[in-house]
Enzyme design. Sequence first.
Site, short mmCIF file in Angstrom:
data_model
loop_
_atom_site.label_atom_id
_atom_site.label_comp_id
_atom_site.label_asym_id
_atom_site.label_seq_id
_atom_site.Cartn_x
_atom_site.Cartn_y
_atom_site.Cartn_z
N CYS B 180 0.64 -1.31 0.07
CA CYS B 180 -0.09 -0.12 0.11
C CYS B 180 0.88 1.40 -0.07
O CYS B 180 0.33 2.55 0.06
CB CYS B 180 -0.63 -0.07 1.23
N HIS B 320 -2.07 8.11 5.96
CA HIS B 320 -2.57 7.13 5.48
C HIS B 320 -3.82 6.61 5.91
O HIS B 320 -4.54 5.84 5.21
CB HIS B 320 -1.43 5.79 5.76
N GLU B 331 -0.24 6.29 13.73
CA GLU B 331 0.38 7.49 12.56
C GLU B 331 0.16 8.90 13.25
O GLU B 331 0.95 9.58 13.25
CB GLU B 331 -0.52 7.39 11.34
N LYS B 353 -9.43 8.40 2.47
CA LYS B 353 -9.79 6.89 2.45
C LYS B 353 -11.08 6.76 3.19
O LYS B 353 -11.73 5.85 2.66
CB LYS B 353 -8.69 5.91 3.17
N HIS B 358 -9.75 2.20 0.33
CA HIS B 358 -8.29 2.06 0.33
C HIS B 358 -7.76 1.30 -1.02
O HIS B 358 -8.15 0.16 -1.36
CB HIS B 358 -7.71 0.98 1.46
N PHE B 419 2.10 -3.21 3.95
CA PHE B 419 2.21 -4.61 4.44
C PHE B 419 3.69 -4.92 4.02
O PHE B 419 4.37 -4.78 2.80
CB PHE B 419 1.42 -5.43 3.79
#
Lengths: 82, 432
Positions: B180, B320, B331, B353, B358, B419
């Site tokens: 991502c 994110h 975050e 998002k 996403h 990831f």
Amino acid sequence: MASQEEILAGLAEIVNEIAGTEVEDVQLDKSFTEDLDIDSLSMVEVVVAAEEKFDVKIPDDDVKGLRTVGDAVNYILNASGK
Amino acid sequence: MSPTKRTETPRTVVVTGLGATTPVGGDVPSTWSALLAGKSGIRTLTEEWAEQIPVQFAGRVAVEPLEVMPKVEARKLDRSGQFAMIAAREAWADAGFAAKNTPAEDGSGETVDELRLGVVIASGIGGVTTLLDAWDVFKEKGPRRVGPLTVPMLMPNSPAANVGIELRARAGVHTPVSACASGAEAVAYALEMIRSGRADVVLCGGTEAAIHPLPMAAFANMMAMSKRNDEPQRASRPYDKSRDGFVMGEGAGCLVLESAEYAAARGARVYAEVAGAGMTSDGHHIAQPEPEGRDIARAMALAIEDAGASVDQVVHVNAHGTSTPAGDITELKAIRSVLGDEAADKVCVTSTKSMTGHLLGGTGAVESVATVLAVYHRMAPPTINVDDPDDDVCLDIVRNDPRPLPEGEIVALNDSFGFGGHDVVVAFRSVG
């Protein structure tokens, strides 16, 4: 068994689907690569679709000999006559 | 214009073109207005297979590719390649360049020297629907029926390669893959290509098309996705107490980057400067972010340093913020630690998002587009569905309505994490 006209019409539909070429432009004297925007990968798609449509087998080694639409029509005519 | 060669001091890089196809709009203007209006692009999936899997909603693109792309072209591209091509063409035209990098018959239209033109388009998963559909054909009809275009369609580099071929880009065509973070890494890579002198113009971006039962089931089995099937538009709710995972989206974003001198010489409209990038990895776990946010903080600090900016210039972060219980707060804490309390109290944070879902490998690119527009229009889009903020939210989240950004020189960050522990942050600076 399909006639020459029926095979030509069937191939024209296939070429139209794969390359977007107008159906009426797909004529016996037309070269797949030079006139109809069919590259070597697209030619495999044409062959596999034709095999399915006309219930014939076109071995990879024979595909090289199919330069024009007429070559393919004759090949399919002969193959389906067997 | 004479080609620019490798230079000793890094060149300034600017954004001159934007393109996107997303769950909230088929192009940049419609996507941007939907984001400002707080519209959700998430819908219940109507495909039959959806009934079999635990998550039955996603963010399909607002405009199907076949509405804007000839069928003959579309059938040669994976869905992710279709999205990338659509976004790339929009960005290229938006930058003022001639379609296909080819002058019109009358000689009009601006083109780029192909040896000085690069393409960097990322994907997280590549042509997964092509691969799985071909496997279905194999099982049902046998190997002879597997299409000869299967490989060129499923390669992760296929979207970049097809755009590169259309534009005849010869300075280099690349495809970063970092889950991502991929889309943001593409922007960072493009920045480096221009800074180092390898190219004058780079079309960069990211794309993903993974709304298919297999990846949907696989992500759901990781316990990563929201299962709010009865309220799909409220499912992506970063920072809200009741968030329960991310929502799958699809689409692509593209940006045209060029050296500032190249853009100035041709009188191009400049949206923003790509001022810097920071990339780290967390060395922690294949699917769990490092809980202290140590390396995402470091990526932000590196991006700010690379941009030559001060923390008090950072007025906005497109986070994110995927709507997962752990990641969102980690975050926010990292942002606060990097900016320090004084600057952190003034920064406004948003997660687009909440509206788009996403987009995996597309997300860093679409959110870079949103961050560039936020800087250009001095307006940060909102985060929707934050009805009851998590007690640990430690920053000002833009909720429901867009937020004007200050005048003067401002910097905004786009955070993207993937990831595997990939942390990528891109910093954009206002111009003029």
